[in-house]
Every structure is written in structure tokens, then in C-alpha cells.
Design a protein around this motif. Structure first.
Motif, PDB file in Angstrom:
ATOM      1  N   ILE A 260       0.847  -1.192   0.000  1.00 38.38           N
ATOM      2  CA  ILE A 260       0.000   0.000   0.000  1.00 38.38           C
ATOM      3  C   ILE A 260       0.884   1.245   0.000  1.00 38.38           C
ATOM      4  N   LEU A 261       0.601   2.151  -0.909  1.00 40.01           N
ATOM      5  CA  LEU A 261       1.335   3.409  -1.000  1.00 40.01           C
ATOM      6  C   LEU A 261       0.601   4.469  -0.185  1.00 40.01           C
ATOM      7  N   GLY A 302      -4.665  -2.893  -9.412  1.00 40.68           N
ATOM      8  CA  GLY A 302      -4.563  -3.542  -8.108  1.00 40.68           C
ATOM      9  C   GLY A 302      -3.773  -2.737  -7.080  1.00 40.68           C
ATOM     10  N   GLN A 303      -3.079  -1.676  -7.531  1.00 43.34           N
ATOM     11  CA  GLN A 303      -2.308  -0.850  -6.596  1.00 43.34           C
ATOM     12  C   GLN A 303      -3.255  -0.123  -5.633  1.00 43.34           C
ATOM     13  N   LYS A 329     -13.629   7.867 -11.897  1.00 36.33           N
ATOM     14  CA  LYS A 329     -14.735   7.034 -11.431  1.00 36.33           C
ATOM     15  C   LYS A 329     -14.557   5.550 -11.753  1.00 36.33           C
ATOM     16  N   GLN A 330     -13.555   5.194 -12.611  1.00 32.79           N
ATOM     17  CA  GLN A 330     -13.315   3.781 -12.911  1.00 32.79           C
ATOM     18  C   GLN A 330     -12.612   3.062 -11.760  1.00 32.79           C
ATOM     19  N   HIS A 331     -12.059   3.824 -10.808  1.00 33.32           N
ATOM     20  CA  HIS A 331     -11.327   3.230  -9.697  1.00 33.32           C
ATOM     21  C   HIS A 331     -12.247   3.109  -8.474  1.00 33.32           C
ATOM     22  N   THR A 349      -8.202   1.979  -4.857  1.00 35.21           N
ATOM     23  CA  THR A 349      -7.681   0.783  -5.523  1.00 35.21           C
ATOM     24  C   THR A 349      -7.743   1.008  -7.028  1.00 35.21           C
ATOM     25  N   ILE A 350      -6.588   0.971  -7.702  1.00 32.65           N
ATOM     26  CA  ILE A 350      -6.505   1.226  -9.140  1.00 32.65           C
ATOM     27  C   ILE A 350      -7.113   0.042  -9.901  1.00 32.65           C
TER      28      ILE A 350
END
Length: 351
Positions: A260-261, A302-303, A329-331, A349-350
């Protein structure tokens, strides 16, 4: 202290008779002209019984002739003995702000004081800027080597104090002294500091931690460092170019790496100095940093990224959520771990 007591004001000339109380903190003092003046109890000291002091009042019955009334005893004003300190012939003047209740820091208001650390009397005016005009918030005379309470205000009033000005004249009574020029100093208060308890520090003037703003130091008036918006933008772009050129270590991640960043968006973590910035400027800078991170990791599905925005008044949090609901909005996003961040972070979450 009780009704009828004679009191003297600690931080200003005058006094009178106690005529009543307002709440737990204020007392109504009737002066020699018959006016009732509200004052803080802690700024008054009892000096005698009220029966010893004659106070004129329009409500008292007129005395009809030929009744002879003894003339009221004329009281001489008490002379305050001024004790000069070594080095006090150089002016050192500060504005000081203290939280009313440090134990409830996020909800409490603040007290404002004027600090005269010199051997001079100071006649001063403290004001704030509203649109294109100035409003006086307090003015008066402060004795040498004295601090004086000016006002109490709430967090909601901080926006009115972004620009303040102090004008003052220094002099001594009944003795020769070195002439000081009249002083006028404008300051831009960093209102973000009022939300950070570590910005209130130990000092020489109060038992409690305080936020100090110097007005004059060793006879030299403070001069505000003003930065134009154009200069600020150029400096930001220059720093971004330098950051890109700087060598960066390569970090390889496994395909299913769930590291996790964390990105701290507190303005104090992003900029060393916020002088000259409005609240809007700071918010835009924080959002630019948010967008920069989102673009950098847009392709890393997934990032997980935790944006630490703090609880505060919720302005930055709402602005980030608006970005995520429109531009990104896609994330997927949610509140970050309450155990680690409280209500002050959002995890993205990407996808």
C-alpha cells in the motif's frame, strides 16, 4: 469578589465598583462616570470596599437644597511604577494566540494577546482586513513589559484573520528617551497552523504553549514575504522538473504485490512555506498532488493508495471524493483503516 467591591483593571488604566456578573468569567464594573463596563474577572483585582468610592450615576436621586452634602473625596489615580529591564530600550512586540481549552483542541476557540517586551509605553491599534478596507479589533495603551488580553474568537472566525495589521507609537512618561519611528506592520497569518497543536510552542511570555507572531524584533519591524501567484507557479514547475531529473531507485514488485502506498496531503508536508497563499491556493496545490499520484499509478491495476487528508473541516476530503466520482470514477475507493488513520484518510484501488 462580590457586588460592591472596588476593583482596578490589571492591563489597562481605571477601575470602579462591581455592579454585577455575566456568566462565570465576566464582571460589570461601574466607572466614575456611571458607565457599566464588562471585564474579565481574571483581569481585575479587588482594592477596597465600594463604599469608599464615589461614582456618578444618572439613576441616583438628585439632592435638593438646602441639604448640605459633603463633597466626595477626590481619589488620586494610582501611579504604576515602571520597572525597566536591561535591553528593554529595544522594541520587541508580538501577537500571541492561545487555545482556550488545549485539552479539547479540535473544538476550542482562541485568545489573542498583545505582548510589549520593552521599556516603552505603546499606543497601538490591532485590525484585520475585510475586502478592501480595515476593521479595528482592539486599540489601547499598554504599559512597558506587559501583555494585554485583546479578544477571544472561534475557529469559524479564522478566515477574518488571514490579513492583520498592527500600528503603534512608542514613548516614555516623565523621562527622556530615544525616539522611535511610528510603526505599521501588515501580516498574513497562516491559519493552517491554528489547527496543528505542535505549532503552539513553549515561550517566554505565557505558562501555556502559544503561537507567536513577531511585529517588531530589536527595533526592526517585521516585513512580510509576499510571493505572487506567477512566481509561485514558476517555482512549483521548476521543482517538478528538478524532481524528474533526480536519480530514482527502481523498485520491482511482484505481480500480486499488495503493498500500500501512502501519500500525505497535509499542506505542511507538501510545502515548507505557505506565506502568500490563500486557502483556495493551498487546496488547489493539494488536489494537483492528488492528480499527479493518480496519473502516475493509473496503469498499475490492483495498486492500493492511501491519501491522508486529515479530518479538519472536511473540505479536502470532499474535493477528493468529487474527483474520484468524476475524473477517476473507474477506480474503487473507500475509507482507509480507522485503526491506523481514524477518519482522516481515503484508500483508492486502481482498476
Amino acid at each position: 469578589m462580590k457586588i460592591g467591591d472596588k476593583v482596578r483593571f490589571l492591563n489597562s488604566v481605571g477601575g470602579g465598583i462591581v455592579r454585577g456578573f455575566q456568566g462565570k468569567d465576566q464582571v460589570l464594573v461601574e466607572d466614575e462616570d456611571g458607565f457599566e463596563i464588562p471585564a474579565l474577572i481574571r483581569e481585575c483585582v479587588v482594592v477596597g470596599d465600594g463604599n469608599e468610592m464615589q461614582v456618578r450615576s444618572a439613576n441616583r436621586p438628585k439632592i435638593q437644597a438646602p441639604v448640605e452634602v459633603p463633597a466626595p473625596r477626590k481619589e488620586e489615580p494610582e501611579e504604576v511604577k515602571v520597572e525597566e529591564t536591561p535591553g528593554g530600550d529595544r522594541l520587541n512586540v508580538y501577537l500571541a494566540f492561545l487555545p482556550v481549552d488545549p485539552k479539547a483542541f479540535q473544538q476550542t476557540g482562541y485568545e489573542a494577546y498583545f505582548v510589549n517586551d520593552s521599556n516603552y509605553y505603546l499606543s497601538f491599534n490591532y485590525m484585520c482586513r475585510s475586502n478592501n478596507s480595515w476593521t479595528s479589533r482592539y486599540n489601547g495603551l499598554v504599559e512597558p513589559n506587559t501583555k494585554i488580553f485583546m479578544e477571544e474568537f472561534e475557529k469559524a472566525d479564522l478566515n477574518e484573520l488571514e490579513r492583520v495589521c498592527v500600528q503603534l507609537i512608542a514613548f516614555k512618561k516623565d523621562k527622556p528617551y530615544a525616539l522611535k519611528n511610528a510603526i505599521s506592520v501588515e501580516l498574513r497569518l497562516d491559519t493552517v497552523k491554528f489547527y496543528k497543536i505542535h505549532c503552539f510552542m513553549e515561550n517566554d511570555y505565557f505558562d501555556e504553549d502559544a503561537l507567536l507572531y513577531p511585529i517588531v524584533r530589536d527595533d526592526v519591524p517585521e516585513r512580510e514575504l509576499l510571493v505572487s501567484a506567477t512566481e509561485l507557479q514558476e517555482a512549483m514547475q521548476r521543482k517538478a522538473r528538478e524532481d524528474k531529473r533526480a536519480p530514482q531507485s527502481i523498485v520491482k514488485k511482484k505481480k500480486n504485490d499488495s503493498a500500500i502506498l501512502e501519500v500525505d496531503l497535509h499542506i505542511g508536508q507538501l510545502l515548507d512555506n505557505t506565506n502568500g497563499l490563500s486557502n483556495g491556493d493551498m487546496l488547489n496545490y493539494q488536489l494537483d498532488k492528488f492528480r499527479e499520484v493518480m496519473e502516475r499509478y493509473a496503469s498499475q491495476k490492483g495498486q492500493k493508495i492511501v491519501f491522508i487528508h486529515g479530518k479538519g473541516n472536511g473540505v479536502l476530503r470532499k474535493a477528493i471524493e468529487k474527483e474520484l466520482n468524476t475524473r477517476y470514477k473507474q477506480h474503487y475507493f473507500q475509507d482507509a483503516s480507522f485503526r491506523e488513520y481514524g477518519f482522516g484518510a481515503t484508500m483508492v484501488t486502481i482498476r
